[in-house]
Write a protein that holds these residues in place. Structure first.
Motif, PDB file in Angstrom:
ATOM      1  N   SER A 161       0.852  -1.190   0.000  1.00 40.05           N
ATOM      2  CA  SER A 161       0.000   0.000   0.000  1.00 40.05           C
ATOM      3  C   SER A 161       0.893   1.247   0.000  1.00 40.05           C
ATOM      4  CB  SER A 161      -0.869   0.002   1.242  1.00 40.05           C
ATOM      5  OG  SER A 161      -0.056   0.152   2.385  1.00 40.05           O
ATOM      6  N   GLY A 163       1.224   3.668   2.136  1.00 39.27           N
ATOM      7  CA  GLY A 163       1.910   3.898   3.403  1.00 39.27           C
ATOM      8  C   GLY A 163       3.062   2.927   3.598  1.00 39.27           C
ATOM      9  N   MET A 164       2.840   1.665   3.199  1.00 40.58           N
ATOM     10  CA  MET A 164       3.880   0.652   3.355  1.00 40.58           C
ATOM     11  C   MET A 164       5.043   0.903   2.395  1.00 40.58           C
ATOM     12  SD  MET A 164       3.569  -1.462   5.779  1.00 40.58           S
ATOM     13  CE  MET A 164       2.372  -1.180   7.065  1.00 40.58           C
ATOM     14  N   ASP A 191      -2.819   9.295   3.436  1.00 40.62           N
ATOM     15  CA  ASP A 191      -3.980   9.672   4.233  1.00 40.62           C
ATOM     16  C   ASP A 191      -3.550  10.098   5.636  1.00 40.62           C
ATOM     17  OD1 ASP A 191      -6.301   9.391   2.684  1.00 40.62           O
ATOM     18  OD2 ASP A 191      -6.048   7.233   2.684  1.00 40.62           O
ATOM     19  N   VAL A 192      -4.410  10.885   6.293  1.00 39.89           N
ATOM     20  CA  VAL A 192      -4.000  11.413   7.604  1.00 39.89           C
ATOM     21  C   VAL A 192      -3.646  10.344   8.631  1.00 39.89           C
ATOM     22  CG1 VAL A 192      -4.798  13.765   7.882  1.00 39.89           C
ATOM     23  CG2 VAL A 192      -6.436  11.908   8.086  1.00 39.89           C
ATOM     24  N   THR A 193      -4.410   9.251   8.696  1.00 44.96           N
ATOM     25  CA  THR A 193      -4.088   8.262   9.730  1.00 44.96           C
ATOM     26  C   THR A 193      -2.781   7.552   9.389  1.00 44.96           C
ATOM     27  OG1 THR A 193      -5.422   6.524   8.691  1.00 44.96           O
ATOM     28  CG2 THR A 193      -6.503   7.868  10.339  1.00 44.96           C
ATOM     29  N   ILE A 194      -2.509   7.396   8.101  1.00 41.80           N
ATOM     30  CA  ILE A 194      -1.255   6.770   7.681  1.00 41.80           C
ATOM     31  C   ILE A 194      -0.107   7.762   7.872  1.00 41.80           C
ATOM     32  CG2 ILE A 194      -0.112   5.597   5.751  1.00 41.80           C
ATOM     33  CD1 ILE A 194      -2.648   4.186   6.817  1.00 41.80           C
ATOM     34  N   GLN A 195      -0.395   9.038   7.636  1.00 46.95           N
ATOM     35  CA  GLN A 195       0.597  10.079   7.873  1.00 46.95           C
ATOM     36  C   GLN A 195       1.004  10.096   9.347  1.00 46.95           C
ATOM     37  OE1 GLN A 195       0.711  14.269   6.292  1.00 46.95           O
ATOM     38  NE2 GLN A 195      -0.300  14.699   8.200  1.00 46.95           N
ATOM     39  N   ALA A 196       0.020   9.970  10.238  1.00 42.10           N
ATOM     40  CA  ALA A 196       0.316   9.974  11.670  1.00 42.10           C
ATOM     41  C   ALA A 196       1.246   8.821  12.025  1.00 42.10           C
ATOM     42  CB  ALA A 196      -0.988   9.886  12.470  1.00 42.10           C
ATOM     43  N   GLN A 197       1.023   7.664  11.392  1.00 43.43           N
ATOM     44  CA  GLN A 197       1.908   6.524  11.636  1.00 43.43           C
ATOM     45  C   GLN A 197       3.324   6.819  11.158  1.00 43.43           C
ATOM     46  OE1 GLN A 197       0.082   3.242   9.558  1.00 43.43           O
ATOM     47  NE2 GLN A 197      -1.709   3.190  10.883  1.00 43.43           N
ATOM     48  N   GLN A 200       5.176   9.155  13.424  1.00 46.75           N
ATOM     49  CA  GLN A 200       5.614   8.410  14.599  1.00 46.75           C
ATOM     50  C   GLN A 200       6.938   7.684  14.289  1.00 46.75           C
ATOM     51  OE1 GLN A 200       4.195   8.713  17.488  1.00 46.75           O
ATOM     52  NE2 GLN A 200       5.694   7.346  18.422  1.00 46.75           N
ATOM     53  N   GLY A 220       0.981  22.048  10.017  1.00 48.54           N
ATOM     54  CA  GLY A 220       0.575  21.136  11.080  1.00 48.54           C
ATOM     55  C   GLY A 220       1.644  20.082  11.327  1.00 48.54           C
ATOM     56  N   VAL A 221       2.176  19.531  10.253  1.00 45.41           N
ATOM     57  CA  VAL A 221       3.205  18.499  10.382  1.00 45.41           C
ATOM     58  C   VAL A 221       4.436  19.077  11.079  1.00 45.41           C
ATOM     59  CG1 VAL A 221       4.813  17.064   9.081  1.00 45.41           C
ATOM     60  CG2 VAL A 221       2.408  17.124   8.441  1.00 45.41           C
ATOM     61  N   GLN A 224       3.858  19.459  14.770  1.00 42.71           N
ATOM     62  CA  GLN A 224       3.762  18.192  15.481  1.00 42.71           C
ATOM     63  C   GLN A 224       5.096  17.465  15.560  1.00 42.71           C
ATOM     64  OE1 GLN A 224       0.950  16.826  17.025  1.00 42.71           O
ATOM     65  NE2 GLN A 224       0.125  18.852  16.667  1.00 42.71           N
ATOM     66  N   LEU A 225       5.957  17.670  14.563  1.00 41.87           N
ATOM     67  CA  LEU A 225       7.126  16.800  14.436  1.00 41.87           C
ATOM     68  C   LEU A 225       8.461  17.477  14.768  1.00 41.87           C
ATOM     69  CD1 LEU A 225       8.120  13.978  13.335  1.00 41.87           C
ATOM     70  CD2 LEU A 225       8.405  15.115  11.132  1.00 41.87           C
TER      71      LEU A 225
END
Lengths: 331, 332
Positions: A161, A163-164, A191-197, A200, A220-221, A224-225
């Motif tokens: 995918s 993100g992977m 996507d945002v949830t994949i971006q958050a991963q 991290q 925002g990034v 946060q980072l």
């Protein structure tokens, strides 16, 4: 602590990267100074055309030739000026000392080789194989949290995918234990949830001594980072400092305007602050301060001369009339 | 609450869209299908903005395409001003197309590079209202002015504009038929931060001036919340939560909505995300999980969630959620 350890990991001084086109000279990067420390994440923000990607390409000496040329400056990585290295020496720096992750993993990965081959290639090329290559590849894939690494290394990029795939890119980047990681908009397509991963993962990677230069247009990034942030506008860094300083008390009107124009989740519905006009034409940037045609407080001084960088505590800015710690721009 | 007889401008009822893959040799067997949209219902009132949020693969763009009659539904209906749109033919269909217009993400691919602005903006008024000559030229200048571009630009080609200006042109073309509703599919995603605010403000102004309704499709929750009255959260083709915009951040109920909210990077270093990000990825729409579609990634999932699909229930006026744990102990 020796002097060499105290010196920053990366020191960029007066970098100028120009493009010589038929229509004229584009000063994509025009006198940029900054440093990245070990274990630090530095955010480089700017809009399209601000020159942020060309800063990364200049560090790797990969500016597209012959149109693009690094005209002047120094890029010092742990005491070595990369601009003074031969192409042969530079090749050992790329991928080994300085690694890069780009926005679109699908165009960075080779579709006809397995993911394991591609992670292993970096290790082989840089002669970093001690013991079993397969084990090292699995180790790199596990470090970026790819589930089932020992079987997935036989898969091809299209079987992953988005993100992977970006994790695979991160695995290639860190496989040779680089000192500096350049990340150019790595989560823009996610996507945002994949971006958050992924963010991290970036936090985990810098736990060692890895310095990260994180290029993005997303404030925002950065908030946060990153530890520090560089704000670019029309080829120059107009403001830099710790994220707390820059976000809470920006000195440059462009930074302030940019922050105010971003919709904040949970905020009351309001008219967004808008920066009038368009980013300048790169072939003919305005005289004086490059932001003056769009700046609500520009005056004759701003139109006449480019302000030199001024430092105040933890922030450096290029502005004749810096804001006084208030996060608002009034015309 | 008085349930007055205001008919919503757009009514989406139990809309379902499946894209079947090629049929196997076993003709008696149902071919596998991508379940893009599953029984989605919502309404848009006159002059209001309805925001649909979701990640890629959530079905949000398919809904936009269905409403624009670019796809045929597998089941369900869409009513516009009381009229069912899918059976429309002839004159009512033409009228519908002029009343519902669209703005897409990429403004550079939505224009013919060989047409001048005057032709791009004049085409629809000519076709739908029969405007010609001077009247048509006046209409073009009027449209340019409405979207904040100098009328003198009428002679230019699309490539002579910046991204933000091109999106203004796309909006001008969309309103050139005097529509009542615009479908905005990621209208600002391709634009720079400083230009986004300009375009969002322009859309807000036009809504006020012209009384437009918007169906806004976007992945950026902050933007959707900023401009919408009602928000629907989609996950794998299912509407999992719907609520007024203010309640989305104040009282999100579905675990997915909460996860989505906490994943949005807030531009404030003092408010760094503390929660661990949602694990895993959106499952394949070819083979969606049984029960609640979100249970494979839900931190609160119970055995029941894998077995039974939760219905969309109303928990407060205008607030609906599809989760077995609501109302109940959904606390993080």
């Amino acid at each position: 602590m020796t002097a060499a350890e105290r010196a920053p990991l990366l020191q960029v001084r007066d970098l100028r990267t120009y493009f010589y086109t038929r229509a004229g000279v584009v000063k994509a990067v025009d006198g940029v100074d900054f440093a990245v420390q070990r274990g630090e994440i530095v955010g480089l923000v700017g809009e399209s055309g601000s020159g942020k990607s060309n800063v990364c390409l200049s560090i790797l000496n990969l500016v597209p030739k012959p149109a693009g040329r690094i005209v002047s400056g120094e890029i010092v990585l742990e005491g070595t000026n990369l601009l003074g290295l031969s192409e042969r020496a530079m090749r050992t720096v790329r991928g080994r000392d300085v690694a890069m992750i780009l926005q679109d993993p699908l165009s960075s990965l080779n579709p006809v080789f397995t993911v394991g081959d591609q992670v292993g290639e970096a290790l082989r090329v840089h002669g970093r194989v001690s013991g079993d290559l397969r084990e090292r590849v699995i180790g790199a894939l596990q470090k970026v949290h790819i589930p089932g690494a020992s079987t997935r290394l036989r898969d091809y990029p299209h079987q992953f995918s988005g993100g992977m795939r970006q994790r695979v890119m991160a695995a290639i980047a860190i496989s040779c234990a680089p000192k500096l990681l350049l990340a150019d908009e790595p989560t823009t397509a996610l996507d945002v949830t994949i971006q958050a991963q992924f963010l991290q993962l970036m936090r985990e990677l810098r736990e060692g001594d890895l310095g990260i230069l994180y290029v993005t247009h997303d404030l925002g990034v950065v908030a946060q980072l990153c530890d520090r942030v560089l704000v670019m506008y029309a080829g120059q860094i107009v403001e830099s400092g710790t994220v707390e300083q820059v976000f809470h008390a920006p000195r440059h009107p462009y930074t302030a305007a940019l922050i105010s124009s971003v919709p904040v989740l949970g905020a009351k519905r309001r008219r967004l602050y808008q920066i009038e006009g368009q980013p300048p034409n790169p072939l003919a940037p305005p005289a004086g301060c490059r932001f003056h045609p769009r700046c609500p407080q520009a005056d004759d001084q701003c139109r006449a001369a480019m302000p030199e960088p001024a430092t105040d505590g933890n922030v450096t800015y290029r502005c004749w009339h810096p804001l006084n710690g208030r996060l608002s721009v009034t015309p | 609450m008085t349930q007055t007889a205001i008919t919503p401008l757009l009514e989406v009822n139990q809309l379902t869209k499946r894209f079947p893959l090629r049929r196997s040799l076993a003709l008696w067997r149902e071919p596998p299908a991508v379940r893009a949209v599953e029984q989605v219902s919502f309404q848009i009132n006159e002059g209001a903005t309805y925001g649909l949020v979701g990640e890629s693969g959530s079905g949000k763009s398919t809904i936009a395409r269905l409403v624009l009659l670019l796809e045929k539904p597998t089941a369900g209906e869409v009513r516009f001003a009381g009229e069912s749109i899918f059976p429309m033919r002839g004159r009512p269909l033409r009228a519908y197309r002029s009343r519902v217009q669209a703005v897409f993400q990429d403004p550079s691919s939505s224009f013919s590079p060989r047409m001048r602005v005057s032709e791009i903006l004049g085409e629809l008024p000519m076709l739908h209202q029969g405007l010609r000559g001077q009247a048509r030229r006046e209409r073009v200048s009027g449209l340019l002015e409405l979207v904040g571009l100098p009328p003198a630009y009428a002679g230019r080609f699309p490539h002579e504009f910046s991204g933000g200006q091109r999106q203004r042109l796309a909006i001008a073309r969309a309103i050139s038929t005097n529509p009542r509703m615009l479908v905005l599919d990621e209208p600002v995603s391709a634009l720079d931060v400083s230009i986004r605010a300009q375009v969002l403000n322009l859309l807000a102004d036009l809504q006020q001036q012209l009384g437009l309704s918007y169906l806004l499709i976007a992945h950026d929750l902050a933007i959707v919340q900023q401009v919408s009255d009602m928000i629907g959260v989609l996950y794998l083709g299912h509407l999992v939560e719907e609520c007024p915009s203010e309640e989305l951040t104040a009282q999100p109920l579905h675990p997915y909505t909460r996860a989505l909210l906490s994943a949005v990077p807030v531009p404030d270093p003092a408010r760094r995300a503390k929660a661990l990000p949602l694990q895993g990825e959106i499952p394949s729409a070819l083979d969606p999980p049984p029960g609640c579609v979100f249970h494979t990634r839900c931190p609160l999932a119970l055995p029941r969630c894998a077995a039974e699909e939760p219905p969309l229930i109303t928990v407060a006026p205008h607030h609906q959620v599809a989760c077995h744990l609501v109302p109940g102990q959904v606390s993080p």
